[in-house]
Write a protein that holds these residues in place. Structure first.
Motif, short mmCIF file in Angstrom:
data_model
loop_
_atom_site.label_atom_id
_atom_site.label_comp_id
_atom_site.label_asym_id
_atom_site.label_seq_id
_atom_site.Cartn_x
_atom_site.Cartn_y
_atom_site.Cartn_z
N CYS A 1 13.83 -24.82 5.95
CA CYS A 1 13.80 -25.21 7.36
C CYS A 1 12.37 -25.09 7.88
CB CYS A 1 14.75 -24.33 8.17
SG CYS A 1 14.66 -24.58 9.95
N ILE B 1 9.50 -25.28 10.64
CA ILE B 1 9.27 -25.20 12.09
C ILE B 1 7.92 -25.86 12.38
CG2 ILE B 1 9.09 -23.65 14.07
CD1 ILE B 1 10.51 -21.51 12.41
N LEU C 1 12.84 -28.09 12.60
CA LEU C 1 12.88 -27.71 14.01
C LEU C 1 11.57 -28.17 14.63
CD1 LEU C 1 14.28 -24.05 13.76
CD2 LEU C 1 15.55 -26.20 13.95
N LEU D 1 21.23 -22.79 19.50
CA LEU D 1 20.54 -23.16 18.27
C LEU D 1 21.40 -22.79 17.06
CD1 LEU D 1 18.11 -24.13 16.63
CD2 LEU D 1 17.05 -21.89 16.99
#
Length: 283
Positions: A47, A49, A128, A197
């Motif tokens: 993931c 960011i 994200l 989230l």
């Protein structure tokens, strides 16, 4: 039937054999489809960011993992390399990757960091995309969103929700790619938006009802099932073309051999060599 033709064994029936092959192919396709979820369960979904400097990327990572994993300052460009940490969010194991702020820079070190950030975003299973909600939306923010829209799964987070909000988002439907699964306002200072989230991440990675033992978790397993599926499909094609049973048997045996690598019934020489080279095998 092929090896012992003199025995009283029922001959092949093309229709029954075709149905068997179709069923085997469907089962193998379903098993192969579990690889994405299986590897995420074991290793964590990568993931990334991403966002401009001071958009709140490191603060978000620290809030999600529960301690000060990344350095946070008011100085733009503090994070110059990717920082990685695992956390469970919404029941999903994530490998959070805090990236360097994406901006044009003359600093050679920071430029290397932004290149790594772009690669991390490209390879991520979830992105994200952070936009500082306390500042007006900029063309640089738009570039971040275009990068994130290239991924199947991404969320748009308006950060610093505890401050007066000034960012006015453009029409997201016009982005060249996928739309964000959700647009959320979050504050790492107050915790606002973090539960939302978690819910959004859980929705992007549904757990499903997989039975015990039905998940593929590594590339070797996926490769074996993929080879078995290819062999079954070749057998189906040979059957439809009216090939003799011995031709079909060759592909069926290849499929069984590939599946044997999952059960331990068979093993390729390179696998055996890898086991003895990497592990201490007892007497």
């Amino acid at each position: 039937v092929l090896d012992y033709p003199d025995e009283d064994i029922d001959p092949f029936r093309a229709q029954a054999l075709s149905e068997t092959m179709e069923g085997a192919a469907a089962d193998l396709e379903a098993l192969l489809a579990t690889y994405g979820r299986g590897r995420f369960l074991v290793r964590g979904a990568p993931c990334a960011i991403v966002g401009l400097p001071n958009a709140g990327k490191s603060s978000l990572l620290n809030a999600l993992v529960g301690y000060q994993r990344a350095i946070v300052t008011d100085i733009p460009g503090t994070t110059r390399d990717t920082v990685e940490e695992k956390c469970c969010l919404g029941g999903v194991l994530l490998r959070l990757i805090d990236t360097a702020g994406l901006r044009e820079t003359e600093d050679a070190v920071e430029r290397l960091g932004t290149e790594r950030s772009r690669r991390a975003a490209e390879d991520a299973g979830l992105v994200l995309a952070l936009v500082d909600g306390s500042r007006p939306f900029t063309p640089e923010d738009a570039a971040i969103l275009r990068l994130a829209a290239g991924k199947e799964r991404w969320l748009l987070l308006l950060t610093k929700a505890d401050l007066p909000q000034k960012a006015v988002l453009p029409e997201l439907a016009s982005l060249p790619g996928t739309a964000p699964a959700a647009v959320l306002s979050v504050s790492t200072r107050t915790g606002e938006g973090i539960p939302a989230l978690e819910a959004a991440v859980a929705a992007l990675f549904p757990q499903g009802e997989a039975e015990t033992g039905s998940l593929l978790t590594n590339p070797r397993q996926a490769d074996a099932v993929g080879r078995a599926l290819d062999a079954v499909r070749r057998a189906e094609e040979s059957l439809s073309l009216g090939m003799t049973p011995d031709v079909i048997l060759t592909d069926a045996e290849e499929a069984l051999s590939a599946l044997g690598e999952l059960t331990g019934a068979t093993a390729r020489e390179e696998i055996v060599s890898a086991i003895f080279s990497r592990f201490c095998v007892g007497k």
